[in-house]
Design a protein around this motif. Structure first.
Motif, short mmCIF file in Angstrom:
data_model
loop_
_atom_site.label_atom_id
_atom_site.label_comp_id
_atom_site.label_asym_id
_atom_site.label_seq_id
_atom_site.Cartn_x
_atom_site.Cartn_y
_atom_site.Cartn_z
N LYS A 195 72.01 6.45 45.95
CA LYS A 195 72.93 5.40 45.52
C LYS A 195 72.39 4.53 44.40
O LYS A 195 73.14 3.77 43.78
N ILE A 196 71.08 4.57 44.18
CA ILE A 196 70.50 3.75 43.12
C ILE A 196 69.59 4.60 42.23
O ILE A 196 69.06 5.62 42.68
N PRO A 197 69.42 4.21 40.98
CA PRO A 197 68.61 5.01 40.05
C PRO A 197 67.11 4.87 40.28
O PRO A 197 66.33 5.68 39.77
N SER A 198 66.69 3.86 41.03
CA SER A 198 65.26 3.65 41.27
C SER A 198 64.71 4.65 42.27
O SER A 198 65.45 5.17 43.13
N GLU A 199 63.42 4.91 42.18
CA GLU A 199 62.75 5.70 43.21
C GLU A 199 62.72 4.90 44.51
O GLU A 199 62.47 3.69 44.50
N CYS A 200 63.00 5.55 45.64
CA CYS A 200 63.03 4.87 46.94
C CYS A 200 61.96 5.44 47.87
O CYS A 200 61.91 6.65 48.08
N ARG A 201 61.17 4.56 48.44
CA ARG A 201 60.13 5.00 49.38
C ARG A 201 59.93 3.92 50.44
O ARG A 201 60.38 2.78 50.28
N THR A 202 59.21 4.29 51.50
CA THR A 202 58.75 3.28 52.44
C THR A 202 57.34 2.85 52.03
O THR A 202 56.64 3.57 51.30
N ILE A 203 56.92 1.70 52.50
CA ILE A 203 55.58 1.22 52.18
C ILE A 203 54.53 2.14 52.78
O ILE A 203 53.50 2.44 52.16
N HIS A 204 54.79 2.65 53.98
CA HIS A 204 53.84 3.57 54.61
C HIS A 204 53.69 4.86 53.81
O HIS A 204 52.58 5.39 53.67
N SER A 205 54.80 5.37 53.29
CA SER A 205 54.70 6.62 52.51
C SER A 205 53.93 6.38 51.21
O SER A 205 53.20 7.26 50.74
N LEU A 206 54.09 5.18 50.63
CA LEU A 206 53.34 4.84 49.43
C LEU A 206 51.84 4.79 49.74
O LEU A 206 51.02 5.33 48.99
N GLY A 207 51.51 4.17 50.87
CA GLY A 207 50.10 4.12 51.28
C GLY A 207 49.55 5.50 51.56
O GLY A 207 48.41 5.82 51.20
N TYR A 208 50.36 6.33 52.21
CA TYR A 208 49.95 7.72 52.50
C TYR A 208 49.62 8.46 51.21
O TYR A 208 48.63 9.20 51.13
N GLY A 209 50.45 8.23 50.19
CA GLY A 209 50.21 8.89 48.92
C GLY A 209 48.88 8.47 48.29
O GLY A 209 48.17 9.29 47.69
N MET A 210 48.53 7.20 48.44
CA MET A 210 47.26 6.71 47.92
C MET A 210 46.09 7.36 48.65
O MET A 210 45.08 7.76 48.04
N ILE A 211 46.23 7.49 49.97
CA ILE A 211 45.18 8.12 50.77
C ILE A 211 45.02 9.59 50.39
O ILE A 211 43.91 10.11 50.26
N ALA A 212 46.16 10.25 50.20
CA ALA A 212 46.14 11.69 49.90
C ALA A 212 45.42 11.99 48.59
O ALA A 212 44.89 13.10 48.41
N ARG A 213 45.42 11.05 47.68
CA ARG A 213 44.69 11.26 46.41
C ARG A 213 43.18 11.31 46.65
O ARG A 213 42.45 11.92 45.89
N TYR A 214 42.74 10.63 47.70
CA TYR A 214 41.31 10.55 48.00
C TYR A 214 40.88 11.73 48.86
O TYR A 214 39.88 12.40 48.58
N LYS A 215 41.63 11.99 49.93
CA LYS A 215 41.34 13.12 50.82
C LYS A 215 42.60 13.47 51.59
O LYS A 215 43.32 12.57 52.03
N ARG A 216 42.85 14.75 51.78
CA ARG A 216 44.06 15.19 52.48
C ARG A 216 44.08 14.63 53.90
O ARG A 216 43.18 14.90 54.70
N PRO A 217 45.10 13.85 54.25
CA PRO A 217 45.12 13.21 55.58
C PRO A 217 45.56 14.18 56.69
O PRO A 217 46.32 15.11 56.47
N LYS A 218 45.05 13.90 57.89
CA LYS A 218 45.47 14.61 59.10
C LYS A 218 45.88 13.56 60.13
O LYS A 218 45.07 12.74 60.53
#
Length: 481
Positions: A64-87
């Motif tokens: 419904k909106i042109p902006s990217e939509c995410r949750t804060i947790h998913s954003l944090g997960y993405g930051m972690i994944a750059r460092y090491k693949r999370p389990k």
């Protein structure tokens, strides 16, 4: 054709021509989502991120909106994944603490120490602090043996960080804690970052959101101080003011309620004076009735709320017996009741035929522990009695010969998060819901007085405000619980 309010126009003007960050103070039913869509559309030619409070909202708005939509947790997960693949390991810190607790296995308060350590390990991470004593005092967590608990929490958090570095193991709170603990950054930053429900952000969530801002970028926070109700779960109870202090944001109001009739707002205004009715708002209906009449009054699509769970369970059972499709909202609440049942069942000399006596005995023992060890026992005792009362309500609906498993199955089915004909919901769970007709069981007692600290009392007042602003036509206070 939609005509923006004077408040929405002022907000849009600030987004287009103003400088710095923005906090939108939105009253209940103020068209918050509509306003965010307007802002997102205005920012269509900019790199913009919308951070939603949960996955459902993020998914709903994505198309419904042109902006990217995410949750804060998913954003944090993405930051972690750059460092090491999370389990994902949901019981990661339970397992860490089990290892650390071995040397205290003979401690007379072993069980209470473990319970406090688990709770504080989570709260310290959410609050981005290693000051266990301050966190314990703020949330009223009795540490029993402070030196031992502080040692356990401090070592558990350190071990959790190292375990992630070695194996990638994380739990849900790690998603928002580790990016700060390891000074991780986002792979992508944005000129504008919009944050929904900012009144219920924890310090860790705020930190994640801030990491998404590009150099020279702007933050837009939308929320309502008076709907801050998640302090018990680790949210900053003073989140809006903390954001303004941290960002020096400009605060603008969004004060017109488009949901509620004037008669409902007259009640809500006793708690939040600035809330305004929309032009042409109906008077609506405000009623009081007895609990004995509730089943005969509710209809498909109605919302029934209560501060406590047990009264909801009792009424849900009555509705089901009367052929009304009803459910209690909150699968995790059901899991909590089942956890108590399992503790009762595991007591020595337990037998299904004496389930009631065993439940009452377990409840009495827990109340005694709470009374002895908690600084602010009232709310915890009320919560315990409420949960045991909910179990009793379901038990009493079981016919002779049924078993513990039948009891568990009934609770599981009753608390499924599938849309029902009639939703019964704690006020906490009703945040974000609306209905033409809403009922508040025990509504004349709002706000509840559980004692506790000033921030906890304020959140009870906020819950009353949330309850009073859910109905679009008729609001009924149900007495006689």
């Amino acid at each position: 054709m939609f005509n923006p309010s004077k408040y929405q126009l002022s907000i849009l003007d600030f987004v287009k021509t103003g400088k710095g960050d923005l906090v939108v103070n939105a009253v209940a039913g103020a068209g918050k989502t509509t306003t965010l869509k307007m802002i997102a559309n205005e920012l269509a030619n900019h790199s913009a991120l919308f951070l939603a409070f949960n996955k459902h909202i993020a998914t709903e708005l994505a198309d419904k909106i042109p902006s990217e939509c995410r949750t804060i947790h998913s954003l944090g997960y993405g930051m972690i994944a750059r460092y090491k693949r999370p389990k994902m390991k949901n019981y990661k810190y339970w397992n860490i603490l089990d290892t650390l607790l071995v040397k205290y296995s003979n401690h007379p308060d072993f069980a209470d120490i473990k319970k406090a350590a688990i709770k504080l390990t989570d709260l310290c991470r959410s609050n981005l602090t290693d000051n266990v004593m301050d966190v314990s005092a703020h949330y009223g967590v009795n540490m029993v043996d402070p030196d031992v608990v502080i040692e356990l929490v401090t070592n558990a958090i350190k071990a959790g960080i190292e375990l992630y570095k070695k194996t990638g193991e994380i739990d849900y709170t790690d998603m928002i804690f580790l990016p700060d603990a390891l000074n991780l950054s986002s792979s992508k930053t944005y000129q504008f970052v919009m944050v929904d429900e900012c009144q219920d952000l924890s310090p860790a969530q705020l930190s994640i959101a801030m990491k998404a801002r590009a150099l020279g970028g702007r933050m837009i926070f939308v929320g309502d101080r008076n709907q801050a109700i998640m302090g018990f779960a680790g949210a900053d109870s003073n989140s809006v003011d903390s954001i303004i202090e941290k960002t020096n944001a400009t605060e603008l109001p969004l004060s017109i309620c488009y949901r509620c009739p004037t008669s409902h707002l007259d009640i809500a205004r006793g708690l939040v004076p600035q809330i305004e009715a929309k032009e042409g708002a109906i008077d609506g209906v405000f009623n009081e009735t007895s609990i004995d009449n509730l089943v005969d009054l509710v209809g498909i699509g109605d919302l029934v709320m209560c501060r406590l769970t047990a009264p909801l369970v009792k009424q849900c059972l009555k509705m089901i017996a009367s052929g009304i499709p009803a459910r209690v909202r909150g699968r995790d609440i059901g899991r909590g009741l089942i956890s108590i049942i399992k503790k009762v069942v595991n007591q020595p000399n337990y037998d299904w035929s004496c389930f009631v006596d065993c439940l009452r005995q377990w409840q009495s023992e827990q109340i005694e522990k709470i009374t002895k060890k908690e600084k602010y026992p009232d709310s915890k005792i009320e919560s315990l009695v409420d949960r045991c009362g909910a179990i009793m309500a379901v038990y009493e609906s079981c016919y002779n010969g049924q078993s513990e498993q039948c009891l568990i199955d009934k609770i599981t089915k009753m608390f499924e998060d599938k849309k029902a004909g009639v939703w019964l919901s704690t006020i906490h769970r009703a945040k974000g819901l609306e209905s033409d007709n809403a009922y508040i069981i025990d509504g004349h007692r709002l706000p509840y007085d559980f004692g506790g600290q000033d921030w906890q009392k304020q959140q009870e007042t906020n819950l009353a405000y949330v309850a009073y602003t859910r109905a679009k036509i008729s609001l009924t206070i149900v007495k006689g619980v």
